[in-house]
Design an enzyme around this catalytic site. Sequence first.
Site, PDB file in Angstrom:
ATOM      1  N   CYS A  95      27.161  13.203  -0.942  1.00 56.76           N
ATOM      2  CA  CYS A  95      26.608  13.110   0.421  1.00 56.76           C
ATOM      3  C   CYS A  95      27.639  14.027   1.387  1.00 56.76           C
ATOM      4  CB  CYS A  95      26.885  11.639   0.792  1.00 56.76           C
ATOM      5  SG  CYS A  95      25.658  11.157   2.027  1.00 56.76           S
ATOM      6  N   ARG A 129      17.847   7.989  10.170  1.00 56.86           N
ATOM      7  CA  ARG A 129      18.562   8.207   8.831  1.00 56.86           C
ATOM      8  C   ARG A 129      17.762   7.935   7.712  1.00 56.86           C
ATOM      9  NH1 ARG A 129      23.698   8.586   9.889  1.00 56.86           N
ATOM     10  NH2 ARG A 129      24.569   8.351   7.771  1.00 56.86           N
ATOM     11  N   HIS A 197      24.976   7.790  -3.677  1.00 55.57           N
ATOM     12  CA  HIS A 197      25.989   6.737  -3.622  1.00 55.57           C
ATOM     13  C   HIS A 197      25.392   5.729  -4.792  1.00 55.57           C
ATOM     14  CE1 HIS A 197      27.646   8.198   0.068  1.00 55.57           C
ATOM     15  NE2 HIS A 197      26.574   8.231   0.705  1.00 55.57           N
TER      16      HIS A 197
HETATM   17  N1  GLN Z   1      27.936  11.736   7.608  1.00 57.39           N
HETATM   18  C1  GLN Z   1      26.952  12.219   6.773  1.00 57.39           C
HETATM   19  C2  GLN Z   1      25.496  12.133   7.338  1.00 57.39           C
HETATM   20  O1  GLN Z   1      25.056  11.269   7.851  1.00 57.39           O
HETATM   21  C3  GLN Z   1      27.090  12.008   5.628  1.00 57.39           C
HETATM   22  C4  GLN Z   1      27.055  10.415   5.413  1.00 57.39           C
HETATM   23  C5  GLN Z   1      27.346   9.611   3.880  1.00 57.39           C
HETATM   24  O2  GLN Z   1      28.465  10.438   3.399  1.00 57.39           O
HETATM   25  N2  GLN Z   1      26.778   8.967   3.838  1.00 57.39           N
HETATM   26  O3  GLN Z   1      24.608  12.712   7.283  1.00 57.39           O
END
Ligand code: GLN
Length: 243
Positions: A95, A129, A197
């Site tokens: 990520c 998101r 994840h």
């Molecule tokens: N901050 C990054 C995003 O939002 C990665 C997020 C994460 O590692 N879950 O894209």
Amino acid sequence: MPALRVLSLYPELMNIYADRGNIAVLKARCEWRGLGFEHAATSLGDRFDPSAHDLFYMGGGQDRDQVAVAHDMEETKRDSLHEAADRGAVVLAVCGGYQLLGHHYQLGEERIPGVGLVDLHTVREDGPRLIGNVAIEVRLPGLSGPRVLAGFENHGGRTHLGPGAQPLGRVLKGHGNTGASGFEGVLRDHIVGTYLHGPLLPKNAWFADWLIATALGLDEPLAVLEDEFERAAHADARRVAGV
Ligand code: GLN
């Protein structure tokens, strides 16, 4: 007895969703087989010896932590990471860590640097998101046929692969790199970036073994372990993802 030498990059800053659980899996699966396991960490301001580690690991992180990490990596770790990868070390980045493997991460007006190990860039978009369970189909060198990785994604950034980049897998369920490309992650030789994840390795124990075998360059296949619980967890993750 060979030992897997793992270096965690910024473990205190890049550890969303308990991504450090991936290290616990690598350790356990080495030790259960009588293989050695050595773990070290490197963080802001540190330098490391690229020849002293077989596998480099970085987890996910918040945008604000990524800013500090990105600038530090450029200054103190970029060259060593390239040297290690060129020598055949494994790099696994999840990520936020994955995003920093590319050329840059565009956060509004701010463009934070990546280490340029793979041909991609990431853009933080205003859209929603990308969150949810995800399953991807992967084909990895040395493994016969396709396999499935199951996990969970939550990212605001959209990652665009360049012409020189190969995705890690094809999205079966979930969003993946952009929510529209149909692809997830990146794979370049021994360098793996992914949005998954879970943490990733407890849900996909077979993938942990591929990483261990690749990082150690073993001639013999790894000893088979009793993975009944991991297989059940994997099947459950696939059921939840609907594949
Ligand atoms: N901050 C990054 C995003 O939002 C990665 C997020 C994460 O590692 N879950 O894209």
